[in-house]
Design an enzyme around this catalytic site. Sequence first.
Site, short mmCIF file in Angstrom:
data_model
loop_
_atom_site.label_atom_id
_atom_site.label_comp_id
_atom_site.label_asym_id
_atom_site.label_seq_id
_atom_site.Cartn_x
_atom_site.Cartn_y
_atom_site.Cartn_z
N HIS A 160 48.18 29.13 72.07
CA HIS A 160 48.13 28.42 73.42
C HIS A 160 49.27 27.30 73.64
O HIS A 160 49.38 26.71 72.44
CB HIS A 160 46.64 28.05 73.43
CG HIS A 160 46.13 27.68 74.80
ND1 HIS A 160 46.65 26.33 75.31
CD2 HIS A 160 45.35 28.09 75.65
CE1 HIS A 160 45.93 26.36 76.59
NE2 HIS A 160 45.17 27.37 76.61
N ASP A 163 42.90 25.35 65.60
CA ASP A 163 42.54 25.49 67.21
C ASP A 163 41.28 26.55 67.13
O ASP A 163 41.61 27.82 67.06
CB ASP A 163 43.67 25.96 68.10
CG ASP A 163 43.16 26.22 69.59
OD1 ASP A 163 41.87 26.29 69.53
OD2 ASP A 163 43.80 26.70 70.24
N LYS A 210 33.62 26.45 76.22
CA LYS A 210 33.91 27.97 76.24
C LYS A 210 32.77 28.39 75.16
O LYS A 210 32.64 29.21 74.74
CB LYS A 210 35.49 27.93 75.26
CG LYS A 210 36.24 27.49 76.05
CD LYS A 210 37.59 28.31 75.43
CE LYS A 210 39.04 27.54 76.18
NZ LYS A 210 39.32 28.12 77.35
N GLN A 218 38.51 29.38 70.62
CA GLN A 218 37.98 30.78 71.05
C GLN A 218 37.03 31.26 69.88
O GLN A 218 36.32 32.41 70.10
CB GLN A 218 39.14 31.82 71.08
CG GLN A 218 40.10 31.29 72.39
CD GLN A 218 39.27 31.42 73.59
OE1 GLN A 218 38.30 32.24 73.85
NE2 GLN A 218 39.75 30.78 74.39
N CYS A 271 48.38 30.74 79.55
CA CYS A 271 48.74 29.36 78.69
C CYS A 271 49.42 29.81 77.43
O CYS A 271 49.17 29.26 76.37
CB CYS A 271 47.75 28.42 78.60
SG CYS A 271 47.20 27.69 80.01
#
Lengths: 407, 149
Positions: free
Chosen positions: A123, A200, A226, A203, A364
């Site tokens: 991202h 990261d 999220k 998700q 993104c």
Amino acid sequence: MAFDVEKIRADFPILSREVRGRPLVYLDSAATSQKPRVVIDAIAHYYEHTNANVHRGVHLLSVEATQAFEGARAKVQRHIGASSTKEVVFCRGTTEAINLVSQAFLRPRLATGDEIVVSHLEHHSNIVPWQIVAAQTGAVIRVARIDERGEIDLDYFTSLLGPRTKLVAVSHIANSLGTINPIEEIIALARAHGAHVVVDGAQAVPHQRVDVAKLDVDFYAFSGHKMYGPTGIGVLYGKRELLEAAEPYQGGGDMIRSVSFESTTYNELPYKLEAGTPDIAGAIGLGAAIDYLEALDWPAVQAHEDLLVEVATKRLSDVPGLRLIGTAQRKIGVVSFVMEGVHPHDVGTIVDQEGVAVRTGHHCAQPVMQHFGVPATTRASFGLYNTLGEIDRLIDALDAVRRIFAL
Amino acid sequence: MSDLRELYQEVILDHSRRPRNTGTLSGARRAAGDNPLCGDRLTVYVAVDGDTVRDVRFEGAGCAISTASASLMTEAVRGCSLGDTEAIFDRFHTAITSETDAPLDIDALGKLAVLTGVRQYPMRVKCASLAWHTLRAALHGATAPVTTE
């Protein structure tokens, strides 16, 4: 404790609304998830009963607000397996967490020619902060390439690692394609070369239980919104000694121990890295989301979500002229695709008319789009509340696209 | 579905599938435009003789709305004076950004009226206006690329 999706759906008030005269089909949870009633109630309750600033007042409301806020931090700590609440830094979201690592931790350690390795799947929030710090220091970005399925080429990744590698930044799960990256191996490889690792996890946290201690990761960033929590709150997990070694990220209230014009001393962790009044309600809402998630039967949730991706992949594959983008062997939560002869934006507008919310665009992740030679994709992404019936609605909506474009 | 039919009319689908006046014009004024939200990119070329838009072409890739709008634009302004081109831009831009219940001067808009359906879809207005802003940038000799963001 079996998984009853209808019971889950009843927990999410928004799922009962209609969109353009049809029951909402929300297939955009990778952008932001919907919120269960308990999260909404926790935020409302805080503002109605507790609202005060934290870490300051001696009055009762401030004490209660501080307890609720720090209680939320403790929930995060337990949820992700951090060894101490000092390792849980609240921030605005994944983006701010990564920027914090790049500026407060990495920047003072970088010299000209040092290398930062990122994957091609990232991202923009896991690319641009590294480009900024590279430009500030003369460091170099090396990009781990991906194959035609959207999986990181581990051999190539390994070849990028060397004595100049200072940091590896990689997503746990790719937001644009849903690829589950082999972060255990990536962490081990980076560690063998003495590089620090930032993951990261934006998700990943909504879809699986994450244990930062077991992963032995240096930094793990994620967003509340999220994982069924509110927007505006996120978490940077960092190993204590690394956070101790970081410089302050922003200056201001709460992050100091004492201030004078001659010298200022900083507060201890995690407050050193949390300048200003935090998103107190957001943290409390995130704590409520974690309570909600922890009460679920996780093997059943994961089986349900795996089934959604499996069925969606199969049904979409049968749509004439449709090409799936990202066909990794291990995927979670996302199916991304393009339709021959129709731009994703037109797909998005037409399926919206059918009450189906999907994301269209570059997600993104423009380098991923460039890799697959497409300007954009349509992405359907799932949360634990989605149903197989909603996949039928998506397929029906794509039929409408094909009718309008006479495909 | 009535709104959608208004948006994806046959004229729009036709111009998006077979856009008119595509390609480049050597020696002409040019400008690039992009819509970062959806990845649409196009370049508009415009050849001006004195006060007249002698020729206008575009190249690029985009959604049906942006492609059709670019195509219809080339037909609408070719041969027009610079003043008329500006007036067409204003009329078109006012129409697609007007309130959904505001009256439209369909006669004055001519063929461009088919694009006014985007009023119902605020996220798509940028798609319809991209080529037009880019044309204007080319005529005004702007150096920075046009962006909808």
